[in-house]
Every structure is written in structure tokens, then in C-alpha cells.
Scaffold this active site. Structure first.
Site, short mmCIF file in Angstrom:
data_model
loop_
_atom_site.label_atom_id
_atom_site.label_comp_id
_atom_site.label_asym_id
_atom_site.label_seq_id
_atom_site.Cartn_x
_atom_site.Cartn_y
_atom_site.Cartn_z
N ARG A 65 36.38 37.92 51.99
CA ARG A 65 35.15 38.68 52.26
C ARG A 65 34.71 38.70 53.72
O ARG A 65 33.69 39.28 54.02
CB ARG A 65 33.98 38.18 51.40
N HIS A 233 48.42 41.37 39.95
CA HIS A 233 47.58 41.20 38.75
C HIS A 233 47.94 42.15 37.60
O HIS A 233 47.10 42.87 37.09
CB HIS A 233 46.08 41.24 39.07
N ASP A 306 43.48 36.00 42.35
CA ASP A 306 42.58 37.14 42.57
C ASP A 306 41.13 36.65 42.69
O ASP A 306 40.21 37.21 42.09
CB ASP A 306 42.71 38.22 41.49
O1 DOR Z 1 38.34 42.44 39.95
C1 DOR Z 1 38.70 42.75 41.07
N1 DOR Z 1 37.97 42.45 42.15
N2 DOR Z 1 39.84 43.44 41.20
C2 DOR Z 1 40.21 43.96 42.37
O2 DOR Z 1 41.24 44.57 42.42
C3 DOR Z 1 39.34 43.80 43.57
C4 DOR Z 1 38.50 42.61 43.46
C5 DOR Z 1 37.40 42.56 44.49
O3 DOR Z 1 37.67 42.79 45.67
O4 DOR Z 1 36.26 42.21 44.14
#
Ligand code: DOR
Length: 428
Positions: A65, A233, A306
Site C-alpha cells: 500500500r 490466486h 495476497d
Molecule cells: O481481494 C483482492 N484484493 N484481490 C485483488 O486482486 C486485489 C487486492 C487488493 O489490492 O486489495
């Protein structure tokens, strides 16, 4: 700095050291490996009887982030969460603000991460400018700046011509294109898996074929144009089947699966808890089983968290408005040890392959060596540590876990990464 690990059950890929060992680490390097070592004064001496020492775990799919959304996570807190979860290396996805589609942003993240040094941070750069799926990013510049792979994760590259070019560049650069497999036209009307349960809950659904079509198309592109292709994923039984059959035909496709797609099924959505809102969506118990079998058989190469942090205020809204994603760095090892190791689906060597060796191989990153004189990059895992997932105890800034309240058996309890190390409170 001298660290002395006693009675460690070593599992390392070469198989040269397979058993109980004492390890003396001096200034970040393994100076002695043997049995009943000792004698000299050290800074830390830890008896690891009953615990595994494995090559440092690697998460190939993390969202840090930073830059731009530091209220969810930042590089420092992401590193703290990774260390607490047992990872000595992570690869960060580029869906930040700004997007990692220029050499400057790649260098920014790598420089910031280097200041900590506790966890090795690698950057994945965008496939397309702004992750819009239209124009290819400057993949060569990004590669030269240090990007280890390319992905528009969070979005799929649906334009077949753009995907063809990306694959061609991936061959030239020797770095993989990591696809988030989703036909957006098929998913734009809903966010959860289309199944009798979710329809009964009254949630807006999307069909699994959105993922499977993309996996199939990409494999055809790979067959026609070559390239280094990785599907991240993956979440359905059919995706595993399509990939396994492509591999049988000799195509160099690799893939990963998340702990939430392995162990959570879409029936949990009856709680309407938006922490279960992820992309791709949670599927059915049958999919869970097929994914676990895919891992066991080797059709799936890696487990990736993820780790997708979101703030409380973003998740505590009506289901449709909540963002996709849940965090995983601090629960992956617990879930894997509980559900795969203790249930005898995979032994520790196989787990080391999917959580340490294969993710690095896919990204072209050297696997930590376990040898005299080598730099120590290790994770300590206590297979018998029983703990409950309490989100408020996470080192991550975010709390959006899909495993809250779960009771796990098995935990990472420390990492050593050269001269840096972290021991968790669970190390007993
Ligand atoms: O659940 C998810 N969140 N899948 C994604 O592909 C992106 C990710 C995010 O960046 O929050």
C-alpha cells in the site's frame, strides 16, 4: 553478533542437512553446523527442540500500500507483519497510488525497504500504464530498475493483444507476467461466487467462468507466442485442471493459490462479513478440495498470501461498497500447518517447496542456501504452538482477516535474515 540455535530440525532443499542440528550464526553467516556444538559465549542461545528451521519463507503476492495508501499499510508495517508471519522475503504488488509503472516508483519502494532490511522486499511492476490494461508499461526500464515480475493485479489484462505483447516482453526480459485472471465483463454485476448458497443470501454474484476463460485464453497465447506466465490466486477446480493439462503438454505455466481459497468456502458469506469479500471470490468446498489436491500433486506451485490490507472504516460499510481483500501474512503459516501439515496432506519438505523454494524460483530470486559460510536466511516454525487468531495482535496496520477466531496449531516463531532477526513472543 552470535546466535546459537540448538537442536533445530533442519529441512532444507538440498537434503544435505536432514535431521537435528546445532547452528552457530556469526554476523549473519552460518559459521558452524553440527551436533552438540557449544562452548563459546554467544549473544542469543535458543533451544529449538521440536521446532523446524527452514529456508526463509517467501510471499510472492503482498500488497504494501505504499506509496499512497499508508493508512492501510506501509512498507515498515508490512515488513513487521511479514517477519511476524515467518517471511524473510516478499514481493509487493504494484496497485499503489501512484501505480508502480515507472522506474522512479520501483526505486522508491526498494530504497525505503532497504532501510529496514529485516525482510527482503521485491517489487512487481505494472504490465500496463496505470494498470488500465491499454498500453504496455516500459517493461524494460522497470526491469532494469529492479522489478522482478509484472502484474496488473487487482485487474486483469483482458486485451489479448496487450497480453501477447506482455508475454513477448516477458521472454525477452526473463521475468514473468503474473495474471490476475478475471474477465471483467463477466464480473461487473456482482462480487461473490455464483452458487446456490450465495444466491440464497441475496448477494450479487459473478460466475467462476470469468476466471477460467482467462486462464484458458492466456495459455493459448502462451502456446502461440511464448513467454513466462504465472496465474496468481487461482480459485476454481477447473482452473487447476486447465493449468495441469497445459503443463502436461509441456507449457511453462506456473500458478499460486491463497490460504483463503484453500480453506474458506463461500458459505461463510451468510454472515455478510465484508472481510470475506475478496477477489477472486471465495468458492465452494469442492473447489477447496481441488485446490488442496492441486497443491499436493504439484499442479499448483506456490502458496501466496495476497495480503490485502484495508482500513476498518472501508470494510465496515454495506457489502457491495466494501473493497476486496483480506490480510494474510500473519495467518498463512498457521493455516498451512493446521490444515496441511497436521492433517498429513503435505510434509514439511513439500510445504517448504510451496512457501519458500518455488515462489523464489518463479521470480528468479536465489533460494537461501543452507551451508557452512552461507548467509543465514531462515524461518523457525513451531509445529505444536497452539494459538488463536486475534486480529488486534497483528503487526499489520489492518485487521481484515478471514480467519478471526480460528484456532491454529503451528506458527512461525522467528526469522533470521543475515544480520537482522526477529523472534516472536510465541517462541518458547
Ligand atoms: O481481494 C483482492 N484484493 N484481490 C485483488 O486482486 C486485489 C487486492 C487488493 O489490492 O486489495
Amino acid at each position: 553478533m552470535k546466535i546459537f540455535l540448538r537442536n533445530a530440525r533442519v529441512i532444507e532443499p538440498s537434503g544435505k542437512y536432514d535431521g537435528l542440528f546445532d547452528i552457530l550464526i556469526v554476523d549473519g553467516a552460518m559459521q558452524e553446523i553440527g551436533s552438540s556444538l557449544g562452548g563459546n559465549p554467544v549473544n542469543y542461545e535458543i533451544n529449538l527442540r521440536g521446532k523446524f528451521v527452514v529456508p526463509g519463507l517467501f510471499d510472492m503476492h503482498t500488497h504494501l500500500r505504499e506509496p499512497g495508501q499508508e493508512y492501510k499499510e506501509d512498507i515498515a508495517s508490512g515488513i513487521a507483519a511479514a517477519a511476524n508471519g515467518g517471511f524473510t522475503g516478499i514481493a509487493a504488488m504494484p496497485n499503489t497510488d501512484p501505480v508502480v509503472d515507472s522506474a522512479g516508483v520501483v526505486k522508491y519502494v526498494l530504497d525505503r525497504a532497504r532501510q529496514s532490511g529485516l525482510v527482503g522486499v521485491y517489487q512487481i511492476a505494472a504490465i500496463t500504464e496505470g494498470r488500465k490494461g491499454e498500453r504496455l508499461s516500459e517493461m524494460k526500464d522497470l526491469s532494469e530498475a529492479g522489478a522482478v515480475a509484472f502484474s496488473d493485479d487487482g485487474s486483469c489484462v483482458t486485451n489479448s493483444h496487450v497480453m501477447r505483447l506482455a508475454l513477448e516482453y516477458s521472454s525477452m526480459l526473463g521475468k514473468p507476467v503474473i495474471q490476475h485472471c478475471e474477465d471483467h465483463e463477466l464480473t461487473k454485476f456482482g462480487s461473490v461466487n455464483e452458487s446456490p448458497e450465495t444466491i440464497r443470501y441475496g448477494l450479487k454474484t459473478q460466475h467462476r467462468v470469468a476466471e477460467e476463460l482467462t486462464v484458458s485464453r492466456d495459455i493459448q497465447l502462451l502456446e502461440a507466442f511464448g513467454g513466462k506466465y504465472h496465474a496468481t490466486h487461482i480459485s476454481t477446480a477447473k482452473s487447476v485442471e486447465i493449468i495441469a493439462s497445459a503443463r502436461k503438454r509441456g507449457l511453462p505455466v506456473t500458478c499460486d493459490v491463497t490460504p483463503h481459497h484453500l480453506f474458506l468456502e463461500d458459505s461463510v458469506l451468510g454472515t455478510y462479513d465484508s472481510d470475506y469479500k475478496v477477489n477472486p471470490p471465495l468458492r465452494t468446498g469442492k473447489d477447496n478440495e481441488a485446490l488442496i489436491e492441486g497443491l499436493r500433486s504439484g499442479a499448483i506451485d506456490a502458496i501466496a498470501s495476497d495480503h490485502a490490507p484495508h482500513a476498518l472504516h472501508e470494510k465496515e460499510v454495506e457489502f457491495d461498497a466494501a473493497p476486496f481483500g483480506l490480510i494474510g501474512l500473519e495467518t498463512t503459516v498457521g493455516a498451512v500447518m493446521t490444515r496441511l501439515f497436521h492433517q498429513k496432506v503435505m510434509d514439511m519438505r513439500a510445504i517448504v517447496n510451496v512457501l519458500s523454494v518455488n515462489p523464489r524460483k518463479i521470480l528468479g530470486i536465489p533460494v537461501p542456501e543452507f551451508n557452512l559460510g552461507a548467509r543465514a536466511e531462515l524461518t523457525i516454525i513451531d509445529p505444536d504452538c497452539e494459538w488463536e487468531v486475534e486480529p488486534e495482535k497483528f503487526k499489520s496496520k489492518s485487521r481484515n482477516t478471514g480467519f478471526k477466531g480460528w484456532k491454529f496449531k503451528g506458527s512461525a516463531v522467528g526469522i533470521i535474515n543475515g544480520e537482522k532477526f526477529y523472534f516472536s513472543e510465541r517462541l518458547k
